[in-house]
Design an enzyme around this catalytic site. Structure first.
Site, PDB file in Angstrom:
ATOM      1  N   LYS A  52      -3.209  12.125  -3.313  1.00 16.93           N
ATOM      2  CA  LYS A  52      -2.196  12.376  -2.276  1.00 16.93           C
ATOM      3  C   LYS A  52      -0.852  12.733  -2.915  1.00 16.93           C
ATOM      4  O   LYS A  52       0.095  13.093  -2.236  1.00 16.93           O
ATOM      5  CB  LYS A  52      -2.029  11.150  -1.377  1.00 16.93           C
ATOM      6  N   ASP A 109       0.871  -1.172   0.000  1.00 13.74           N
ATOM      7  CA  ASP A 109       0.000   0.000   0.000  1.00 13.74           C
ATOM      8  C   ASP A 109       0.911   1.226   0.000  1.00 13.74           C
ATOM      9  O   ASP A 109       1.549   1.550   0.996  1.00 13.74           O
ATOM     10  CB  ASP A 109      -0.889  -0.049   1.253  1.00 13.74           C
TER      11      ASP A 109
HETATM   12  N1  7TS Z   1      -3.912   3.357   2.593  1.00 15.27           N
HETATM   13  C1  7TS Z   1      -3.324   4.293   3.335  1.00 15.27           C
HETATM   14  C2  7TS Z   1      -2.021   3.999   4.022  1.00 15.27           C
HETATM   15  C3  7TS Z   1      -3.923   5.548   3.452  1.00 15.27           C
HETATM   16  O1  7TS Z   1      -3.332   6.492   4.190  1.00 15.27           O
HETATM   17  C4  7TS Z   1      -5.141   5.798   2.780  1.00 15.27           C
HETATM   18  C5  7TS Z   1      -5.865   7.102   2.911  1.00 15.27           C
HETATM   19  C6  7TS Z   1      -5.691   4.789   1.996  1.00 15.27           C
HETATM   20  C7  7TS Z   1      -5.053   3.574   1.938  1.00 15.27           C
HETATM   21  C8  7TS Z   1      -6.929   4.992   1.206  1.00 15.27           C
HETATM   22  O2  7TS Z   1      -6.711   5.893   0.175  1.00 15.27           O
HETATM   23  P1  7TS Z   1      -7.891   6.404  -0.757  1.00 15.27           P
HETATM   24  O3  7TS Z   1      -7.282   7.449  -1.603  1.00 15.27           O
HETATM   25  O4  7TS Z   1      -8.389   5.235  -1.504  1.00 15.27           O
HETATM   26  O5  7TS Z   1      -8.939   6.945   0.177  1.00 15.27           O
HETATM   27  N2  7TS Z   1      -5.609   7.754   4.099  1.00 15.27           N
HETATM   28  C9  7TS Z   1      -6.232   8.851   4.545  1.00 15.27           C
HETATM   29  C10 7TS Z   1      -5.796   9.504   5.701  1.00 15.27           C
HETATM   30  O6  7TS Z   1      -4.863   9.133   6.386  1.00 15.27           O
HETATM   31  N3  7TS Z   1      -6.593  10.554   5.914  1.00 15.27           N
HETATM   32  O7  7TS Z   1      -7.500  10.620   4.962  1.00 15.27           O
HETATM   33  C11 7TS Z   1      -7.301   9.552   4.099  1.00 15.27           C
END
Ligand code: 7TS
Length: 420
Positions: free
Chosen positions: A237, A211
């Site tokens: 991100k 991840d």
């Molecule tokens: N894995 C990790 C380590 C993350 O930090 C996040 C999102 C996800 C998976 C999921 O990502 P998405 O783009 O599919 O939502 N983390 C966070 C956070 O720490 N604060 O808001 C979203």
């Protein structure tokens, strides 16, 4: 003024100049406060170069991709495939066909949990996880374990919030079929030993899924060194648009998997009662994907590369070290996670007698944006034995002055709670 993308390459790092590339950073907040955006772990701000790219695509070549007999369709297809190629290079993947566009990390992991996990896992097999995983890299595996009879196992954490390597021998065995691990914790900032885990997984014939949601924006990623099988990350991100993400998968694995979502674009031939699948990566890109966002992600990668990971690391380390030095010196503040040596630029903390949600509200009055809560890591917060934390997560456009604003604002919050 932002710098046009063509002029960005290899400029010396100047944080104020870089901040000028992000229009939002100069805008006062609705309450008039100056923004100190310390919530980059949730999503990162977008540089003008990305905003301009999205606009240019909508203005000049809105069309669907891979259908095209017309010029707009051809142009946008070329743009999309150029973005895929950029991502391939960025990750050092062997071929662009191994880059699958998804809606983000969550969808990428769900894709693997369904299309690989449900096909290849069976009772007695083991999925190796740990307590610091985001729910996105935990809950899909719970469902897959339930559906297949595979067993979930967990690497214990050390008291400072790292994976305890002394358990690797015991836990990574011939029963292990998958090691699913975050490269960087979204709460503790812990940087995990992906190289060692990848090598050990390989020794027992297990697949490793990384991840990269938090790591990819902050450090170089090479999916072939160490060799990993799946990598998931999110565009938003990485200074790119929302709604777009990537699953890197090794060709051999992607080919062995059945599709996850079915519909248009992912097929070869369709008959009334059966179908055959398209080539990679189309097989995993059913329907109309977020085309403009994918192209915008390509522009974000260009932008990040124009800054360079060396400069990113230097600036973010400076911010991290300042936060790790100053935060524990403040009365009532507890910081969680390892030393700077083992972490990226994320710092979660609590302030005694102030709930993290109240703290975040009060910091917001001062323009400081942090996240508060369990950050989609409830098992990790059980392990920490706190219901919630506040989290500052830094990007290269943050400044040491913003770390100081965070500290001052914590005093403001304590004062409001009559603690000082
Ligand atoms: N894995 C990790 C380590 C993350 O930090 C996040 C999102 C996800 C998976 C999921 O990502 P998405 O783009 O599919 O939502 N983390 C966070 C956070 O720490 N604060 O808001 C979203």
């Amino acid at each position: 003024m932002s710098t046009p993308l063509e002029n960005l390459s290899r400029r010396p790092f100047d944080v104020q100049a870089v901040r000028g590339d992000f229009p939002i950073l100069a805008r006062p907040l609705p309450n008039g406060a100056k923004l100190a955006y310390l919530d980059n772990g949730a999503t990162a701000q977008k540089p003008q170069a990305v905003i301009d790219k999205l606009r240019a695509i909508y203005e000049t070549c809105t069309a669907n991709v891979h259908r095209g007999i017309h010029q707009l369709g051809d142009r946008v297809t070329v743009e999309l495939e150029a973005a895929r190629e950029k991502i391939r290079q960025f990750l050092n993947a062997a071929e662009a066909a191994e880059i699958v566009f998804t809606s983000g990390t969550t969808m990428s992991i769900n894709l693997v949990a369904h299309a690989w996990g449900r096909k290849f896992l069976k009772p007695g097999d083991e999925i190796l996880l740990n307590e610091m995983e985001h729910h996105a890299n935990l809950v899909p595996w719970q469902q897959t374990a339930k559906a297949t009879g595979a067993k979930m196992r967990f690497i214990p954490l050390t008291t400072d919030g790292r994976l305890d390597a002394s358990h690797f021998d015991r836990l990574i065995t011939s029963k292990t079929k998958l090691v699913a691990v975050t490269a960087m914790s979204n709460v503790l900032g812990t940087i995990n030993p992906i190289r060692e885990l990848a090598l050990r997984a390989k020794q027992v014939g297990a697949v490793i899924l990384v991840d990269g949601a938090q790591s990819v924006p902050h450090m170089p990623t090479d999916v072939r060194d160490p060799a990993i099988d799946f990598l998931a990350f999110s565009g938003h991100k990485l200074y790119g648009p929302t709604g777009i993400g990537v699953l890197y998968g090794r060709r051999e694995l992607l080919e062995a998997m059945d599709p996850f979502l079915c519909g248009g674009n992912m097929i070869n031939e369709v008959h009334l009662e059966s179908s055959t699948w398209g080539e990679l990566p189309a097989k995993f890109e059913a329907g109309t994907i977020p085309i403009t966002e994918a192209i915008g992600l390509g522009a974000a990668i260009d932008y990040v590369q124009s800054i360079g990971f060396e400069a990113i690391h230097t600036q973010e380390s400076r911010l991290l070290e300042r936060a790790l030095r100053l935060l524990p010196q403040q009365p009532g503040v507890t910081v969680y996670g390892p030393t700077a040596k083992h972490r990226g630029s994320i710092v979660s903390f609590t302030v005694e007698k102030v709930h993290p949600h109240d703290l975040a509200d009060l910091l917001d009055q001062k323009g400081v944006a942090v996240r508060a809560g369990h950050h989609c890591t409830m098992p990790l917060h059980d392990w920490l034995d706190v219901p919630a934390t506040a989290r500052a997560s830094f990007a290269f456009y943050n400044t040491e002055a913003e770390v100081d604003t965070l500290i001052d604002s914590i005093h403001f919050a304590r004062h409001k709670f009559r603690l000082e």
